[in-house]
Design a protein around this motif. Sequence first.
Motif, PDB file in Angstrom:
ATOM      1  N   HIS A 124       0.811  -1.218   0.000  1.00 55.63           N
ATOM      2  CA  HIS A 124       0.000   0.000   0.000  1.00 55.63           C
ATOM      3  C   HIS A 124       0.847   1.271   0.000  1.00 55.63           C
ATOM      4  CE1 HIS A 124      -3.823  -2.013   0.380  1.00 55.63           C
ATOM      5  NE2 HIS A 124      -3.359  -2.739   1.375  1.00 55.63           N
ATOM      6  N   ARG A 125       2.118   1.141  -0.301  1.00 48.21           N
ATOM      7  CA  ARG A 125       2.966   2.323  -0.306  1.00 48.21           C
ATOM      8  C   ARG A 125       2.728   3.165  -1.560  1.00 48.21           C
ATOM      9  NH1 ARG A 125       8.335  -0.872   2.015  1.00 48.21           N
ATOM     10  NH2 ARG A 125       7.490  -1.092   4.128  1.00 48.21           N
ATOM     11  N   ARG A 126       3.044   4.438  -1.438  1.00 52.63           N
ATOM     12  CA  ARG A 126       2.856   5.429  -2.509  1.00 52.63           C
ATOM     13  C   ARG A 126       1.377   5.628  -2.841  1.00 52.63           C
ATOM     14  NH1 ARG A 126       5.079   4.263  -7.407  1.00 52.63           N
ATOM     15  NH2 ARG A 126       5.378   2.050  -6.991  1.00 52.63           N
ATOM     16  N   GLN A 127       0.514   5.465  -1.833  1.00 49.21           N
ATOM     17  CA  GLN A 127      -0.926   5.681  -2.028  1.00 49.21           C
ATOM     18  C   GLN A 127      -1.461   6.737  -1.062  1.00 49.21           C
ATOM     19  OE1 GLN A 127      -2.131   1.460  -1.599  1.00 49.21           O
ATOM     20  NE2 GLN A 127      -2.753   1.526  -3.741  1.00 49.21           N
ATOM     21  N   GLY A 128      -0.557   7.514  -0.450  1.00 47.71           N
ATOM     22  CA  GLY A 128      -0.987   8.596   0.419  1.00 47.71           C
ATOM     23  C   GLY A 128      -1.237   8.209   1.864  1.00 47.71           C
ATOM     24  N   ILE A 129      -0.869   6.985   2.265  1.00 47.77           N
ATOM     25  CA  ILE A 129      -1.149   6.520   3.628  1.00 47.77           C
ATOM     26  C   ILE A 129      -0.267   7.252   4.643  1.00 47.77           C
ATOM     27  CG2 ILE A 129      -1.357   4.531   5.132  1.00 47.77           C
ATOM     28  CD1 ILE A 129      -3.203   4.574   2.642  1.00 47.77           C
ATOM     29  N   ALA A 130       1.023   7.330   4.376  1.00 52.11           N
ATOM     30  CA  ALA A 130       1.925   8.026   5.305  1.00 52.11           C
ATOM     31  C   ALA A 130       1.539   9.500   5.415  1.00 52.11           C
ATOM     32  CB  ALA A 130       3.376   7.887   4.836  1.00 52.11           C
ATOM     33  N   ARG A 131       1.173  10.082   4.296  1.00 47.57           N
ATOM     34  CA  ARG A 131       0.743  11.487   4.292  1.00 47.57           C
ATOM     35  C   ARG A 131      -0.492  11.675   5.187  1.00 47.57           C
ATOM     36  NH1 ARG A 131       1.127  15.681   0.243  1.00 47.57           N
ATOM     37  NH2 ARG A 131       2.323  14.201  -1.015  1.00 47.57           N
ATOM     38  N   ALA A 132      -1.446  10.756   5.101  1.00 44.77           N
ATOM     39  CA  ALA A 132      -2.667  10.868   5.900  1.00 44.77           C
ATOM     40  C   ALA A 132      -2.358  10.723   7.393  1.00 44.77           C
ATOM     41  CB  ALA A 132      -3.671   9.811   5.463  1.00 44.77           C
ATOM     42  N   LEU A 133      -1.477   9.807   7.743  1.00 45.69           N
ATOM     43  CA  LEU A 133      -1.102   9.617   9.148  1.00 45.69           C
ATOM     44  C   LEU A 133      -0.411  10.858   9.703  1.00 45.69           C
ATOM     45  CD1 LEU A 133       0.130   5.933   8.916  1.00 45.69           C
ATOM     46  CD2 LEU A 133      -1.632   6.733  10.501  1.00 45.69           C
ATOM     47  N   LEU A 134       0.483  11.432   8.929  1.00 47.80           N
ATOM     48  CA  LEU A 134       1.168  12.642   9.389  1.00 47.80           C
ATOM     49  C   LEU A 134       0.217  13.824   9.491  1.00 47.80           C
ATOM     50  CD1 LEU A 134       4.591  12.488   7.509  1.00 47.80           C
ATOM     51  CD2 LEU A 134       4.238  12.429   9.984  1.00 47.80           C
ATOM     52  N   ALA A 135      -0.693  13.956   8.539  1.00 48.31           N
ATOM     53  CA  ALA A 135      -1.649  15.072   8.572  1.00 48.31           C
ATOM     54  C   ALA A 135      -2.518  15.005   9.828  1.00 48.31           C
ATOM     55  CB  ALA A 135      -2.514  15.059   7.314  1.00 48.31           C
ATOM     56  N   GLU A 136      -2.982  13.810  10.179  1.00 47.43           N
ATOM     57  CA  GLU A 136      -3.796  13.650  11.383  1.00 47.43           C
ATOM     58  C   GLU A 136      -2.974  13.962  12.634  1.00 47.43           C
ATOM     59  OE1 GLU A 136      -7.098  12.711  13.835  1.00 47.43           O
ATOM     60  OE2 GLU A 136      -6.937  13.134  11.680  1.00 47.43           O
ATOM     61  N   THR A 137      -1.722  13.526  12.648  1.00 44.16           N
ATOM     62  CA  THR A 137      -0.851  13.790  13.786  1.00 44.16           C
ATOM     63  C   THR A 137      -0.629  15.289  13.958  1.00 44.16           C
ATOM     64  OG1 THR A 137       0.272  11.664  13.506  1.00 44.16           O
ATOM     65  CG2 THR A 137       1.448  13.360  14.753  1.00 44.16           C
ATOM     66  N   GLU A 138      -0.336  15.972  12.865  1.00 47.42           N
ATOM     67  CA  GLU A 138      -0.102  17.416  12.934  1.00 47.42           C
ATOM     68  C   GLU A 138      -1.351  18.156  13.407  1.00 47.42           C
ATOM     69  OE1 GLU A 138       1.198  18.425   9.029  1.00 47.42           O
ATOM     70  OE2 GLU A 138       2.930  17.084   9.121  1.00 47.42           O
ATOM     71  N   ALA A 143      -3.813  21.293  17.692  1.00 47.26           N
ATOM     72  CA  ALA A 143      -5.041  21.606  18.423  1.00 47.26           C
ATOM     73  C   ALA A 143      -4.819  21.714  19.925  1.00 47.26           C
ATOM     74  CB  ALA A 143      -6.106  20.555  18.129  1.00 47.26           C
ATOM     75  N   VAL A 144      -3.780  21.047  20.451  1.00 50.99           N
ATOM     76  CA  VAL A 144      -3.546  21.084  21.901  1.00 50.99           C
ATOM     77  C   VAL A 144      -2.291  21.889  22.266  1.00 50.99           C
ATOM     78  CG1 VAL A 144      -4.782  18.939  22.334  1.00 50.99           C
ATOM     79  CG2 VAL A 144      -2.333  18.860  21.833  1.00 50.99           C
ATOM     80  N   GLY A 145      -1.794  22.697  21.322  1.00 48.17           N
ATOM     81  CA  GLY A 145      -0.744  23.645  21.658  1.00 48.17           C
ATOM     82  C   GLY A 145       0.672  23.270  21.305  1.00 48.17           C
ATOM     83  N   TYR A 146       0.886  22.154  20.620  1.00 44.30           N
ATOM     84  CA  TYR A 146       2.242  21.840  20.175  1.00 44.30           C
ATOM     85  C   TYR A 146       2.635  22.797  19.055  1.00 44.30           C
ATOM     86  CZ  TYR A 146       2.621  17.643  22.990  1.00 44.30           C
ATOM     87  OH  TYR A 146       2.705  16.778  24.051  1.00 44.30           O
ATOM     88  N   ARG A 147       3.915  23.115  19.005  1.00 42.46           N
ATOM     89  CA  ARG A 147       4.384  24.139  18.077  1.00 42.46           C
ATOM     90  C   ARG A 147       5.336  23.621  17.003  1.00 42.46           C
ATOM     91  NH1 ARG A 147       3.537  29.296  19.986  1.00 42.46           N
ATOM     92  NH2 ARG A 147       5.492  30.123  19.123  1.00 42.46           N
ATOM     93  N   MET A 148       5.798  22.380  17.154  1.00 45.44           N
ATOM     94  CA  MET A 148       6.721  21.815  16.173  1.00 45.44           C
ATOM     95  C   MET A 148       6.625  20.301  16.196  1.00 45.44           C
ATOM     96  SD  MET A 148      10.899  22.263  15.881  1.00 45.44           S
ATOM     97  CE  MET A 148      11.276  21.109  17.209  1.00 45.44           C
ATOM     98  N   ILE A 149       6.775  19.692  15.028  1.00 50.96           N
ATOM     99  CA  ILE A 149       6.837  18.244  14.920  1.00 50.96           C
ATOM    100  C   ILE A 149       8.166  17.886  14.263  1.00 50.96           C
ATOM    101  CG2 ILE A 149       5.656  18.178  12.686  1.00 50.96           C
ATOM    102  CD1 ILE A 149       4.297  15.583  13.654  1.00 50.96           C
ATOM    103  N   THR A 150       8.735  16.773  14.677  1.00 51.83           N
ATOM    104  CA  THR A 150      10.044  16.380  14.168  1.00 51.83           C
ATOM    105  C   THR A 150      10.115  14.871  14.017  1.00 51.83           C
ATOM    106  OG1 THR A 150      12.439  16.543  14.568  1.00 51.83           O
ATOM    107  CG2 THR A 150      11.014  16.308  16.504  1.00 51.83           C
ATOM    108  N   LEU A 151      11.041  14.408  13.212  1.00 56.94           N
ATOM    109  CA  LEU A 151      11.260  12.976  13.016  1.00 56.94           C
ATOM    110  C   LEU A 151      12.655  12.763  12.456  1.00 56.94           C
ATOM    111  CD1 LEU A 151      10.880  12.629   9.687  1.00 56.94           C
ATOM    112  CD2 LEU A 151       8.479  12.848  10.323  1.00 56.94           C
ATOM    113  N   PRO A 195       7.308  23.495  11.545  1.00 57.52           N
ATOM    114  CA  PRO A 195       6.522  24.327  12.469  1.00 57.52           C
ATOM    115  C   PRO A 195       5.040  24.018  12.328  1.00 57.52           C
ATOM    116  CG  PRO A 195       8.116  25.638  11.231  1.00 57.52           C
ATOM    117  CD  PRO A 195       8.059  24.299  10.576  1.00 57.52           C
ATOM    118  N   LEU A 196       4.333  24.061  13.455  1.00 56.58           N
ATOM    119  CA  LEU A 196       2.890  23.845  13.454  1.00 56.58           C
ATOM    120  C   LEU A 196       2.114  25.142  13.614  1.00 56.58           C
ATOM    121  CD1 LEU A 196       2.661  20.608  15.626  1.00 56.58           C
ATOM    122  CD2 LEU A 196       2.605  20.802  13.133  1.00 56.58           C
TER     123      LEU A 196
END
Length: 235
Positions: A124-138, A143-151, A195-196
Motif C-alpha cells: 500500500h505504499r505510494r498511495q498517500g497513507i503516510a501522508r494521511a497519518l502525518l496530517a492527522e498527527t499534525e 489543536a492542543v498547543g504543540y508548536r513543532m513536529i520532528t522525526l 513548524p505547526l
Amino acid sequence: MATSTPALPHPRRRLRCSVAPVSVTDHADFLTLLALTTSGGHLPAEAGAVLTLPPQGPLNTHGPALCLTAQPRRGTNQSPIGALFASFPDWAATHPLAQANPYLTEILSRRALLVYGLAVAPQHRRQGIARALLAETEQRARAVGYRMITLIHTPDLAPFYQRLGYISAHNVTIAMPGPAMGLTQPLPYMTAVKPLVPSVRVRHLPGAPGPVVSALLPGWGLSAEARFEAGRLIT
C-alpha cells in the motif's frame, strides 16, 4: 523515526483511508507494521506496553504516546495498513542542556512532538497513507498547543518530507534564551522539522551548521542580525 515508504516521483492512485487511534484488536498488527520502520534511532522499548495504558495527556491516545492506524475505507480486509507512534522527544530529556535544567524537559515535551515510528504495508505504499497519518498527527498536535513536529529519516526520504513542509538536515539547532540546543544525527540520518504555528520559523543563518528553529516558545526568537560565530549562536 520515519517511514520506510520510499520517496518515488510517481505515486500510485490515492487510497481512501480512515486514521484513528489504534484499537485493542489491532495491537498486534500495529506493532508488526511499526517493525517496518527504518530510522537512525529506535522505537521506545516499552512501545508494546504503552498500548495497554490509558492516555496521559490531551494529545496522547495510549500512555505518553499518540498511536494511530490507517485502515482502508472500502474492502473486506479492515486490518491496519499504516501505523504511527509519536511521543515527546527523547532529546528533550537526554540532551546535556536538558539534563542540566530539568524544567527545560518539561517545556520541550509540551511543545515539540517526535514521530518515532511511521510505517506503511509494502503493498500500500505510494498511495498517500503516510501522508494521511502525518496530517492527522499534525492536526491533533496543533489543536492542543504543540508548536513543532520532528522525526528522523534516511536521506532518500528527504524529498517526500519536503513536499509535506518539513525541512531536513543532519544538524538542526533550536534557539533558546541561553545556549542553543543542537540536534545532530549520525550519518547518514537526518532530522526533519516542521513548524505547526506561523510564529515558529526555521531559518538559515550565516555560519550555522544547519537550519535554526526560532520561537519554539516566546522569548526563543531571533533578531534579524542573528548569526553563528565559532560554533555559537549569536542572537
